[in-house]
Write a protein that holds these residues in place. Sequence first.
Motif, PDB file in Angstrom:
ATOM      1  N   LEU A   1      68.730 -21.442  -8.038  1.00 14.40           N
ATOM      2  CA  LEU A   1      67.305 -21.415  -7.702  1.00 14.40           C
ATOM      3  C   LEU A   1      66.582 -22.410  -8.599  1.00 14.40           C
ATOM      4  O   LEU A   1      66.768 -22.401  -9.811  1.00 14.40           O
ATOM      5  CB  LEU A   1      66.788 -20.006  -7.959  1.00 14.40           C
ATOM      6  CG  LEU A   1      65.514 -19.536  -7.298  1.00 14.40           C
ATOM      7  CD1 LEU A   1      65.633 -19.598  -5.794  1.00 14.40           C
ATOM      8  CD2 LEU A   1      65.216 -18.109  -7.738  1.00 14.40           C
TER       9      LEU A   1
ATOM     10  N   PHE B   1      60.863 -19.248  -2.147  1.00 10.01           N
ATOM     11  CA  PHE B   1      60.202 -18.038  -2.627  1.00 10.01           C
ATOM     12  C   PHE B   1      58.858 -18.425  -3.227  1.00 10.01           C
ATOM     13  O   PHE B   1      58.730 -19.443  -3.892  1.00 10.01           O
ATOM     14  CB  PHE B   1      61.042 -17.358  -3.720  1.00 10.01           C
ATOM     15  CG  PHE B   1      62.442 -16.999  -3.299  1.00 10.01           C
ATOM     16  CD1 PHE B   1      63.460 -17.927  -3.402  1.00 10.01           C
ATOM     17  CD2 PHE B   1      62.729 -15.731  -2.816  1.00 10.01           C
ATOM     18  CE1 PHE B   1      64.755 -17.604  -3.025  1.00 10.01           C
ATOM     19  CE2 PHE B   1      64.019 -15.404  -2.445  1.00 10.01           C
ATOM     20  CZ  PHE B   1      65.040 -16.339  -2.542  1.00 10.01           C
TER      21      PHE B   1
ATOM     22  N   THR C   1      59.328 -14.217   0.681  1.00  5.53           N
ATOM     23  CA  THR C   1      60.520 -15.036   0.834  1.00  5.53           C
ATOM     24  C   THR C   1      60.450 -15.699   2.193  1.00  5.53           C
ATOM     25  O   THR C   1      60.180 -15.034   3.200  1.00  5.53           O
ATOM     26  CB  THR C   1      61.781 -14.160   0.772  1.00  5.53           C
ATOM     27  OG1 THR C   1      61.798 -13.448  -0.469  1.00  5.53           O
ATOM     28  CG2 THR C   1      63.039 -15.001   0.892  1.00  5.53           C
TER      29      THR C   1
ATOM     30  N   LEU D   1      57.021 -11.609  -7.208  1.00  8.28           N
ATOM     31  CA  LEU D   1      57.397 -12.183  -5.934  1.00  8.28           C
ATOM     32  C   LEU D   1      56.397 -11.784  -4.858  1.00  8.28           C
ATOM     33  O   LEU D   1      56.085 -10.606  -4.709  1.00  8.28           O
ATOM     34  CB  LEU D   1      58.803 -11.729  -5.544  1.00  8.28           C
ATOM     35  CG  LEU D   1      59.340 -12.262  -4.219  1.00  8.28           C
ATOM     36  CD1 LEU D   1      59.515 -13.773  -4.279  1.00  8.28           C
ATOM     37  CD2 LEU D   1      60.666 -11.589  -3.868  1.00  8.28           C
TER      38      LEU D   1
ATOM     39  N   TYR E   1      55.876 -17.034  -5.792  1.00  8.51           N
ATOM     40  CA  TYR E   1      55.549 -16.080  -6.838  1.00  8.51           C
ATOM     41  C   TYR E   1      54.097 -16.276  -7.274  1.00  8.51           C
ATOM     42  O   TYR E   1      53.536 -17.356  -7.159  1.00  8.51           O
ATOM     43  CB  TYR E   1      56.443 -16.279  -8.066  1.00  8.51           C
ATOM     44  CG  TYR E   1      57.902 -15.947  -7.861  1.00  8.51           C
ATOM     45  CD1 TYR E   1      58.775 -16.876  -7.326  1.00  8.51           C
ATOM     46  CD2 TYR E   1      58.401 -14.700  -8.220  1.00  8.51           C
ATOM     47  CE1 TYR E   1      60.121 -16.575  -7.138  1.00  8.51           C
ATOM     48  CE2 TYR E   1      59.735 -14.387  -8.044  1.00  8.51           C
ATOM     49  CZ  TYR E   1      60.592 -15.333  -7.500  1.00  8.51           C
ATOM     50  OH  TYR E   1      61.914 -15.028  -7.325  1.00  8.51           O
TER      51      TYR E   1
ATOM     52  N   SER F   1      54.395 -11.592 -16.050  1.00  9.04           N
ATOM     53  CA  SER F   1      55.612 -12.070 -15.406  1.00  9.04           C
ATOM     54  C   SER F   1      55.327 -12.627 -14.015  1.00  9.04           C
ATOM     55  O   SER F   1      54.209 -12.585 -13.518  1.00  9.04           O
ATOM     56  CB  SER F   1      56.611 -10.931 -15.305  1.00  9.04           C
ATOM     57  OG  SER F   1      57.851 -11.417 -14.835  1.00  9.04           O
ATOM     58  N   LEU F   2      56.369 -13.160 -13.412  1.00 10.52           N
ATOM     59  CA  LEU F   2      56.254 -13.659 -12.050  1.00 10.52           C
ATOM     60  C   LEU F   2      56.441 -12.507 -11.083  1.00 10.52           C
ATOM     61  O   LEU F   2      57.419 -11.755 -11.170  1.00 10.52           O
ATOM     62  CB  LEU F   2      57.329 -14.706 -11.766  1.00 10.52           C
ATOM     63  CG  LEU F   2      57.177 -16.076 -12.420  1.00 10.52           C
ATOM     64  CD1 LEU F   2      57.577 -16.059 -13.870  1.00 10.52           C
ATOM     65  CD2 LEU F   2      57.999 -17.101 -11.656  1.00 10.52           C
TER      66      LEU F   2
ATOM     67  N   ASN G   1      67.885  -8.733   2.123  1.00  6.74           N
ATOM     68  CA  ASN G   1      66.756  -8.901   1.223  1.00  6.74           C
ATOM     69  C   ASN G   1      67.204  -9.604  -0.057  1.00  6.74           C
ATOM     70  O   ASN G   1      67.478  -8.972  -1.060  1.00  6.74           O
ATOM     71  CB  ASN G   1      66.163  -7.525   0.905  1.00  6.74           C
ATOM     72  CG  ASN G   1      64.844  -7.630   0.203  1.00  6.74           C
ATOM     73  OD1 ASN G   1      64.184  -8.661   0.245  1.00  6.74           O
ATOM     74  ND2 ASN G   1      64.453  -6.575  -0.474  1.00  6.74           N
ATOM     75  N   TYR G   2      67.292 -10.912  -0.007  1.00  6.73           N
ATOM     76  CA  TYR G   2      67.719 -11.676  -1.169  1.00  6.73           C
ATOM     77  C   TYR G   2      66.495 -12.041  -1.985  1.00  6.73           C
ATOM     78  O   TYR G   2      65.576 -12.693  -1.488  1.00  6.73           O
ATOM     79  CB  TYR G   2      68.432 -12.958  -0.730  1.00  6.73           C
ATOM     80  CG  TYR G   2      69.727 -12.708   0.005  1.00  6.73           C
ATOM     81  CD1 TYR G   2      69.741 -12.504   1.384  1.00  6.73           C
ATOM     82  CD2 TYR G   2      70.932 -12.678  -0.674  1.00  6.73           C
ATOM     83  CE1 TYR G   2      70.920 -12.277   2.051  1.00  6.73           C
ATOM     84  CE2 TYR G   2      72.120 -12.462  -0.005  1.00  6.73           C
ATOM     85  CZ  TYR G   2      72.103 -12.263   1.358  1.00  6.73           C
ATOM     86  OH  TYR G   2      73.277 -12.050   2.017  1.00  6.73           O
ATOM     87  N   LYS G   3      66.446 -11.629  -3.232  1.00  3.91           N
ATOM     88  CA  LYS G   3      65.321 -12.022  -4.059  1.00  3.91           C
ATOM     89  C   LYS G   3      65.643 -11.835  -5.527  1.00  3.91           C
ATOM     90  O   LYS G   3      66.574 -11.123  -5.902  1.00  3.91           O
ATOM     91  CB  LYS G   3      64.077 -11.195  -3.713  1.00  3.91           C
ATOM     92  CG  LYS G   3      64.224  -9.700  -3.923  1.00  3.91           C
ATOM     93  CD  LYS G   3      62.960  -8.984  -3.509  1.00  3.91           C
ATOM     94  CE  LYS G   3      63.075  -7.490  -3.711  1.00  3.91           C
ATOM     95  NZ  LYS G   3      61.853  -6.773  -3.288  1.00  3.91           N
ATOM     96  N   LEU G   4      64.851 -12.497  -6.346  1.00  6.24           N
ATOM     97  CA  LEU G   4      65.014 -12.472  -7.790  1.00  6.24           C
ATOM     98  C   LEU G   4      63.871 -11.672  -8.387  1.00  6.24           C
ATOM     99  O   LEU G   4      62.698 -11.968  -8.133  1.00  6.24           O
ATOM    100  CB  LEU G   4      64.991 -13.907  -8.314  1.00  6.24           C
ATOM    101  CG  LEU G   4      65.558 -14.215  -9.692  1.00  6.24           C
ATOM    102  CD1 LEU G   4      67.026 -13.841  -9.777  1.00  6.24           C
ATOM    103  CD2 LEU G   4      65.371 -15.689  -9.998  1.00  6.24           C
TER     104      LEU G   4
ATOM    105  N   TRP H   1      69.175 -10.640  -9.586  1.00  8.97           N
ATOM    106  CA  TRP H   1      69.261 -11.108  -8.206  1.00  8.97           C
ATOM    107  C   TRP H   1      69.678  -9.958  -7.303  1.00  8.97           C
ATOM    108  O   TRP H   1      70.714  -9.339  -7.525  1.00  8.97           O
ATOM    109  CB  TRP H   1      70.274 -12.250  -8.103  1.00  8.97           C
ATOM    110  CG  TRP H   1      70.392 -12.842  -6.736  1.00  8.97           C
ATOM    111  CD1 TRP H   1      71.437 -12.736  -5.877  1.00  8.97           C
ATOM    112  CD2 TRP H   1      69.407 -13.643  -6.074  1.00  8.97           C
ATOM    113  NE1 TRP H   1      71.169 -13.418  -4.726  1.00  8.97           N
ATOM    114  CE2 TRP H   1      69.929 -13.995  -4.808  1.00  8.97           C
ATOM    115  CE3 TRP H   1      68.133 -14.099  -6.416  1.00  8.97           C
ATOM    116  CZ2 TRP H   1      69.230 -14.779  -3.901  1.00  8.97           C
ATOM    117  CZ3 TRP H   1      67.435 -14.886  -5.514  1.00  8.97           C
ATOM    118  CH2 TRP H   1      67.982 -15.211  -4.278  1.00  8.97           C
TER     119      TRP H   1
ATOM    120  N   PHE I   1      62.002 -10.443 -11.786  1.00 12.21           N
ATOM    121  CA  PHE I   1      61.854 -10.854 -13.180  1.00 12.21           C
ATOM    122  C   PHE I   1      61.385  -9.707 -14.055  1.00 12.21           C
ATOM    123  O   PHE I   1      60.624  -8.840 -13.622  1.00 12.21           O
ATOM    124  CB  PHE I   1      60.833 -11.990 -13.290  1.00 12.21           C
ATOM    125  CG  PHE I   1      61.341 -13.313 -12.806  1.00 12.21           C
ATOM    126  CD1 PHE I   1      61.194 -13.678 -11.475  1.00 12.21           C
ATOM    127  CD2 PHE I   1      61.952 -14.195 -13.673  1.00 12.21           C
ATOM    128  CE1 PHE I   1      61.667 -14.902 -11.015  1.00 12.21           C
ATOM    129  CE2 PHE I   1      62.421 -15.423 -13.225  1.00 12.21           C
ATOM    130  CZ  PHE I   1      62.279 -15.767 -11.894  1.00 12.21           C
TER     131      PHE I   1
END
Lengths: 114, 111
Positions: free
Chosen positions: A103, A34, A49, A46, A36, A43-44, B96-99, B90, B101
């Motif tokens: 992660l 990923f 991916t 995204l 960022y 903040s981070l 659509n896998y993503k984190l 998460w 924040f």
Amino acid sequence: GAVVSQHPSWVICKSGTSVKIECRSLDFQATTMFWYRQFPKQSLMLMATSNEGSKATYEQGVEKDKFLINHASLTLSTLTVTSAHPEDSSFYICSARQGAGELFFGEGSRLTVL
Amino acid sequence: AQRVTQPEKLLSVFKGAPVELKCNYSYSGSPELFWYVQYSRQRLQLLLRHISRESIKGFTADLNKGETSFHLKKPFAQEEDSAMYYCALWNSGGSNYKLTFGKGTLLTVNP
């Protein structure tokens, strides 16, 4: 824990040039990486991916032709900022995971575009 | 769409005092939540995750689905706890896998 390394840690470039940032998983095979972006004191966010061997999935609002992401091997992903401009100056962070595992984050790469 | 809210940008406490960093989330599925910590000039690292229900460095966090919260708590803060804390969600829906924040909370523990 596992190690994710980014290079370079800081790069300064002239406006209009392209810059490549590398993200490597040093002791595990990163099936997913990923990217960022982090603005100062924020903040981070995204950007995209990437799964090894396939095209990256970009988040809404992120220009895929501007931020080229390649994940050609299980240990390396690259982010290329094409025709960089001052507004692209930021801290870019990658993270990687093996399968559904934890992660792990790189130390980040600071890009300054003059 | 999923969302993570950390209402406090800054939090300052004295050493030995209890600390609570707030996190609320919005997610249609079954949430998987994490707390990450970033010490000064270091990379982001996992502090704890809700599914493991563990205590790391004296910190705990309980998932409250009714209040859609995942607050981070420590009964007695230490100076070395001073850092940036991020709550993250998460998203494992579909392909659509993503984190995602939250904006982060800067914790300062004063001597």
